[in-house]
Design a protein around this motif. Structure first.
Motif, PDB file in Angstrom:
ATOM      1  N   THR A   1     -72.927  42.765 -34.263  1.00  0.00           N
ATOM      2  CA  THR A   1     -72.143  42.602 -35.476  1.00  0.00           C
ATOM      3  C   THR A   1     -70.716  42.256 -35.106  1.00  0.00           C
ATOM      4  OG1 THR A   1     -71.381  43.701 -37.497  1.00  0.00           O
ATOM      5  CG2 THR A   1     -71.663  45.084 -35.562  1.00  0.00           C
ATOM      6  N   ALA A   2     -70.071  41.415 -35.900  1.00  0.00           N
ATOM      7  CA  ALA A   2     -68.709  40.957 -35.615  1.00  0.00           C
ATOM      8  C   ALA A   2     -67.769  41.432 -36.706  1.00  0.00           C
ATOM      9  CB  ALA A   2     -68.670  39.430 -35.522  1.00  0.00           C
ATOM     10  N   ASP A   3     -66.546  41.795 -36.302  1.00  0.00           N
ATOM     11  CA  ASP A   3     -65.517  42.270 -37.226  1.00  0.00           C
ATOM     12  C   ASP A   3     -64.308  41.343 -37.116  1.00  0.00           C
ATOM     13  OD1 ASP A   3     -63.754  43.587 -38.834  1.00  0.00           O
ATOM     14  OD2 ASP A   3     -63.534  45.357 -37.530  1.00  0.00           O
ATOM     15  N   TYR A   4     -64.027  40.603 -38.180  1.00  0.00           N
ATOM     16  CA  TYR A   4     -62.911  39.656 -38.189  1.00  0.00           C
ATOM     17  C   TYR A   4     -61.694  40.193 -38.933  1.00  0.00           C
ATOM     18  CZ  TYR A   4     -66.320  36.180 -36.669  1.00  0.00           C
ATOM     19  OH  TYR A   4     -67.276  35.480 -35.969  1.00  0.00           O
ATOM     20  N   GLY A   5     -61.785  41.386 -39.508  1.00  0.00           N
ATOM     21  CA  GLY A   5     -60.682  41.914 -40.289  1.00  0.00           C
ATOM     22  C   GLY A   5     -60.647  41.306 -41.680  1.00  0.00           C
ATOM     23  N   SER A   6     -59.507  41.433 -42.349  1.00  0.00           N
ATOM     24  CA  SER A   6     -59.342  40.932 -43.719  1.00  0.00           C
ATOM     25  C   SER A   6     -58.548  39.628 -43.730  1.00  0.00           C
ATOM     26  CB  SER A   6     -58.626  41.976 -44.580  1.00  0.00           C
ATOM     27  OG  SER A   6     -59.401  43.155 -44.691  1.00  0.00           O
ATOM     28  N   PHE A   7     -58.848  38.790 -44.721  1.00  0.00           N
ATOM     29  CA  PHE A   7     -58.166  37.513 -44.901  1.00  0.00           C
ATOM     30  C   PHE A   7     -57.611  37.442 -46.324  1.00  0.00           C
ATOM     31  CE2 PHE A   7     -61.141  36.890 -41.528  1.00  0.00           C
ATOM     32  CZ  PHE A   7     -60.541  35.995 -40.655  1.00  0.00           C
ATOM     33  N   GLU A   8     -56.534  36.700 -46.482  1.00  0.00           N
ATOM     34  CA  GLU A   8     -55.949  36.502 -47.803  1.00  0.00           C
ATOM     35  C   GLU A   8     -56.547  35.267 -48.459  1.00  0.00           C
ATOM     36  OE1 GLU A   8     -51.553  36.056 -49.965  1.00  0.00           O
ATOM     37  OE2 GLU A   8     -51.757  35.861 -47.785  1.00  0.00           O
ATOM     38  N   ARG A   9     -56.961  35.423 -49.722  1.00  0.00           N
ATOM     39  CA  ARG A   9     -57.527  34.313 -50.472  1.00  0.00           C
ATOM     40  C   ARG A   9     -56.398  33.642 -51.273  1.00  0.00           C
ATOM     41  NH1 ARG A   9     -62.634  34.418 -51.962  1.00  0.00           N
ATOM     42  NH2 ARG A   9     -62.601  36.684 -52.115  1.00  0.00           N
ATOM     43  N   THR A  10     -56.286  32.327 -51.167  1.00  0.00           N
ATOM     44  CA  THR A  10     -55.223  31.597 -51.871  1.00  0.00           C
ATOM     45  C   THR A  10     -55.787  30.357 -52.553  1.00  0.00           C
ATOM     46  OG1 THR A  10     -54.669  30.257 -49.921  1.00  0.00           O
ATOM     47  CG2 THR A  10     -53.481  32.343 -50.197  1.00  0.00           C
ATOM     48  N   ILE A  11     -55.061  29.883 -53.553  1.00  0.00           N
ATOM     49  CA  ILE A  11     -55.351  28.597 -54.190  1.00  0.00           C
ATOM     50  C   ILE A  11     -54.042  27.818 -54.298  1.00  0.00           C
ATOM     51  CG2 ILE A  11     -57.336  29.436 -55.488  1.00  0.00           C
ATOM     52  CD1 ILE A  11     -55.521  29.533 -57.959  1.00  0.00           C
ATOM     53  N   VAL A  12     -54.135  26.515 -54.312  1.00  0.00           N
ATOM     54  CA  VAL A  12     -52.949  25.666 -54.422  1.00  0.00           C
ATOM     55  C   VAL A  12     -52.344  25.802 -55.814  1.00  0.00           C
ATOM     56  CG1 VAL A  12     -52.080  23.307 -54.347  1.00  0.00           C
ATOM     57  CG2 VAL A  12     -53.839  24.054 -52.716  1.00  0.00           C
ATOM     58  N   ASP A  13     -51.012  25.971 -55.855  1.00  0.00           N
ATOM     59  CA  ASP A  13     -50.288  26.057 -57.122  1.00  0.00           C
ATOM     60  C   ASP A  13     -48.938  25.366 -56.921  1.00  0.00           C
ATOM     61  OD1 ASP A  13     -49.001  26.603 -59.471  1.00  0.00           O
ATOM     62  OD2 ASP A  13     -49.457  28.748 -59.481  1.00  0.00           O
ATOM     63  N   ALA A  14     -48.807  24.174 -57.462  1.00  0.00           N
ATOM     64  CA  ALA A  14     -47.583  23.395 -57.269  1.00  0.00           C
ATOM     65  C   ALA A  14     -46.387  24.022 -57.968  1.00  0.00           C
ATOM     66  CB  ALA A  14     -47.790  21.970 -57.764  1.00  0.00           C
ATOM     67  N   HIS A  15     -46.617  24.923 -58.918  1.00  0.00           N
ATOM     68  CA  HIS A  15     -45.522  25.535 -59.663  1.00  0.00           C
ATOM     69  C   HIS A  15     -45.015  26.810 -59.002  1.00  0.00           C
ATOM     70  CE1 HIS A  15     -46.252  22.683 -62.894  1.00  0.00           C
ATOM     71  NE2 HIS A  15     -47.546  23.016 -62.872  1.00  0.00           N
ATOM     72  N   ALA A  16     -45.768  27.344 -58.057  1.00  0.00           N
ATOM     73  CA  ALA A  16     -45.346  28.562 -57.367  1.00  0.00           C
ATOM     74  C   ALA A  16     -44.322  28.228 -56.282  1.00  0.00           C
ATOM     75  CB  ALA A  16     -46.555  29.264 -56.755  1.00  0.00           C
ATOM     76  N   TRP A  17     -43.450  29.210 -55.987  1.00  0.00           N
ATOM     77  CA  TRP A  17     -42.416  29.000 -54.981  1.00  0.00           C
ATOM     78  C   TRP A  17     -43.014  28.700 -53.614  1.00  0.00           C
ATOM     79  CZ3 TRP A  17     -37.391  28.084 -54.796  1.00  0.00           C
ATOM     80  CH2 TRP A  17     -36.717  28.250 -53.593  1.00  0.00           C
TER      81      TRP A  17
ATOM     82  N   GLY B   1     -45.984  27.475 -53.137  1.00  0.00           N
ATOM     83  CA  GLY B   1     -46.932  26.374 -53.210  1.00  0.00           C
ATOM     84  C   GLY B   1     -48.364  26.823 -53.350  1.00  0.00           C
ATOM     85  N   TYR B   2     -48.576  28.142 -53.486  1.00  0.00           N
ATOM     86  CA  TYR B   2     -49.940  28.655 -53.647  1.00  0.00           C
ATOM     87  C   TYR B   2     -49.892  29.975 -54.390  1.00  0.00           C
ATOM     88  CZ  TYR B   2     -48.813  31.904 -49.856  1.00  0.00           C
ATOM     89  OH  TYR B   2     -48.230  32.887 -49.106  1.00  0.00           O
ATOM     90  N   GLN B   3     -51.055  30.401 -54.862  1.00  0.00           N
ATOM     91  CA  GLN B   3     -51.219  31.712 -55.471  1.00  0.00           C
ATOM     92  C   GLN B   3     -52.106  32.570 -54.587  1.00  0.00           C
ATOM     93  OE1 GLN B   3     -52.570  31.938 -59.516  1.00  0.00           O
ATOM     94  NE2 GLN B   3     -51.371  30.159 -60.176  1.00  0.00           N
ATOM     95  N   SER B   4     -51.770  33.845 -54.477  1.00  0.00           N
ATOM     96  CA  SER B   4     -52.594  34.784 -53.733  1.00  0.00           C
ATOM     97  C   SER B   4     -53.587  35.455 -54.670  1.00  0.00           C
ATOM     98  CB  SER B   4     -51.728  35.843 -53.049  1.00  0.00           C
ATOM     99  OG  SER B   4     -52.543  36.802 -52.401  1.00  0.00           O
ATOM    100  N   LEU B   5     -54.846  35.457 -54.289  1.00  0.00           N
ATOM    101  CA  LEU B   5     -55.908  36.066 -55.098  1.00  0.00           C
ATOM    102  C   LEU B   5     -56.456  37.325 -54.445  1.00  0.00           C
ATOM    103  CD1 LEU B   5     -57.868  32.859 -56.170  1.00  0.00           C
ATOM    104  CD2 LEU B   5     -56.013  34.024 -57.377  1.00  0.00           C
ATOM    105  N   GLY B   6     -55.660  37.935 -53.584  1.00  0.00           N
ATOM    106  CA  GLY B   6     -56.117  39.150 -52.916  1.00  0.00           C
ATOM    107  C   GLY B   6     -56.749  38.865 -51.567  1.00  0.00           C
ATOM    108  N   SER B   7     -57.405  39.849 -51.012  1.00  0.00           N
ATOM    109  CA  SER B   7     -58.003  39.729 -49.679  1.00  0.00           C
ATOM    110  C   SER B   7     -59.526  39.750 -49.766  1.00  0.00           C
ATOM    111  CB  SER B   7     -57.520  40.871 -48.779  1.00  0.00           C
ATOM    112  OG  SER B   7     -57.906  42.121 -49.311  1.00  0.00           O
ATOM    113  N   PHE B   8     -60.153  39.301 -48.700  1.00  0.00           N
ATOM    114  CA  PHE B   8     -61.617  39.342 -48.616  1.00  0.00           C
ATOM    115  C   PHE B   8     -62.015  39.550 -47.158  1.00  0.00           C
ATOM    116  CE2 PHE B   8     -60.560  35.000 -47.651  1.00  0.00           C
ATOM    117  CZ  PHE B   8     -61.527  34.566 -46.753  1.00  0.00           C
ATOM    118  N   ASP B   9     -63.232  40.048 -46.966  1.00  0.00           N
ATOM    119  CA  ASP B   9     -63.755  40.341 -45.633  1.00  0.00           C
ATOM    120  C   ASP B   9     -64.896  39.398 -45.299  1.00  0.00           C
ATOM    121  OD1 ASP B   9     -62.015  42.516 -45.271  1.00  0.00           O
ATOM    122  OD2 ASP B   9     -63.385  43.832 -46.379  1.00  0.00           O
ATOM    123  N   ILE B  10     -65.083  39.176 -44.000  1.00  0.00           N
ATOM    124  CA  ILE B  10     -66.193  38.375 -43.492  1.00  0.00           C
ATOM    125  C   ILE B  10     -67.209  39.319 -42.854  1.00  0.00           C
ATOM    126  CG2 ILE B  10     -66.890  36.704 -41.732  1.00  0.00           C
ATOM    127  CD1 ILE B  10     -64.309  35.244 -42.210  1.00  0.00           C
TER     128      ILE B  10
END
Length: 330
Positions: free
Chosen positions: A111-127, A129-138
């Protein structure tokens, strides 16, 4: 005797100085998924550069050549921990049971453990340039059931069936509904597969010269299929035949993976009285990996065999990675 020495020297030269595979061959990258199946585990094997196809008697042989587990006596367990690059770690374990004339049965996992990653989407209006949608695990793991058996006094076979699973989180995608409207849909990025490993092992009877061959990750999906061919020999029986307390093993593997050019790996192991071992290895035609090394200790306490192994691998600019193994025999 002279003829035997010439043959032995020839085998050693093949193992240590064989011509490297074509460096400029097409490397066939991005041809496979479930790349974690290529992780090398077992500190003894890693310290020897992964040249383990023709090595036997170790439960961790199941990860290189299932036929090597046919030499395990009684009940044996091995647990491995690997601290890889970028704070990634992976663990594995094996249990092998010798059922006598019925053969050897094994159960293993990784089994492999990669830790947590931040989920983002592109948002041209954000300072940013993206929005954070929280974290997710693999999540990734593989579980295998294996079997190995002695066919003749020198020939052994083995194989295993394994189930591999990978989850890369969920993602949100946009899709058109008709011609005027858009809708979002969540997608689970999950892959799983049933795969097979096969292997053979042959002891020539000459100075413990052994030949191993295996096929790894055979499946109906594009996962890291790999063909291995290996040689191993106790060269102390040639040059120091009267030395009973010292053993020097040289090993060489040639690999033909689905998603890279051919590779050659080399390993060397010195053992003193089956108690202390020093190991070294080299990986040929790898992008960043090269030298490996490590050591091991064996002891017995209350009829329980204990084994401790450590390995390091030089990953170039990515630093040095460490691996540890503990083995138990009953």
């Amino acid at each position: 005797m002279k003829k035997q020495r010439i043959i032995s020297v020839f085998v050693i030269i093949i193992c240590l100085f064989a011509t490297r595979t074509e460096i400029y061959a097409m490397k066939k990258v991005a041809q496979s998924k479930l790349q974690f199946l290529k992780f090398e585990t077992g500190a003894r094997a890693v310290a020897m550069g992964g040249a383990y196809t023709a090595i036997s008697g170790d439960p961790n042989c199941i990860f290189y050549n299932p036929a090597g587990t046919a030499f395990v006596d009684g009940l044996a367990l091995a647990f491995n921990h690997s601290q890889w690059i970028a704070d990634i770690s992976y663990q594995s374990g094996v249990i092998v049971y010798n059922a006598g004339r019925l053969g050897n049965f094994s159960l293993n996992y990784m089994t492999a453990d990669y830790g947590s990653f931040e989920r983002t989407i592109v948002d041209a209006h954000a300072w940013e340039g993206y929005q954070s949608l929280g974290s997710f695990d693999i999540g990734e793991y593989v579980i295998g059931i294996g079997y190995a058996r002695q066919i003749t006094d020198r020939f052994f076979i083995g194989g295993q069936t394994k189930y591999a699973y990978q989850k890369l989180g969920t993602s949100t995608i946009w899709e058109y509904v008709g011609s005027d409207f858009e809708a979002e849909r969540n997608v689970n990025n999950v892959t799983d597969v049933v795969a097979y490993d096969f292997g053979t092992y042959y002891n020539s009877g000459f100075k413990n010269l052994c030949i191993g061959m295996s096929v790894q990750n055979f499946a109906n999906k594009p996962i890291p299929l790999n063909f291995r061919f290996g040689l191993a020999m106790d060269i102390n029986q040639v040059f120091f035949p009267d030395s009973k307390n010292n053993r020097l093993t040289v090993a060489c593997d040639v690999m033909h993976p689905r998603d890279y050019a051919e590779r050659m790996v080399y390993g060397l192991e010195y053992q003193y009285k089956e108690f202390f071992a020093l190991r070294a290895g080299y990986k040929g035609n790898y992008d960043i990996q090269g030298l490996t090394g490590g050591l091991g200790l064996k002891m017995e306490y209350m009829n329980i065999k204990l084994q401790f192994d450590y390995a390091f691998s030089d990953m170039g600019a990515l630093g040095v990675i460490n691996q540890f193994s503990i083995g138990l025999g009953f």
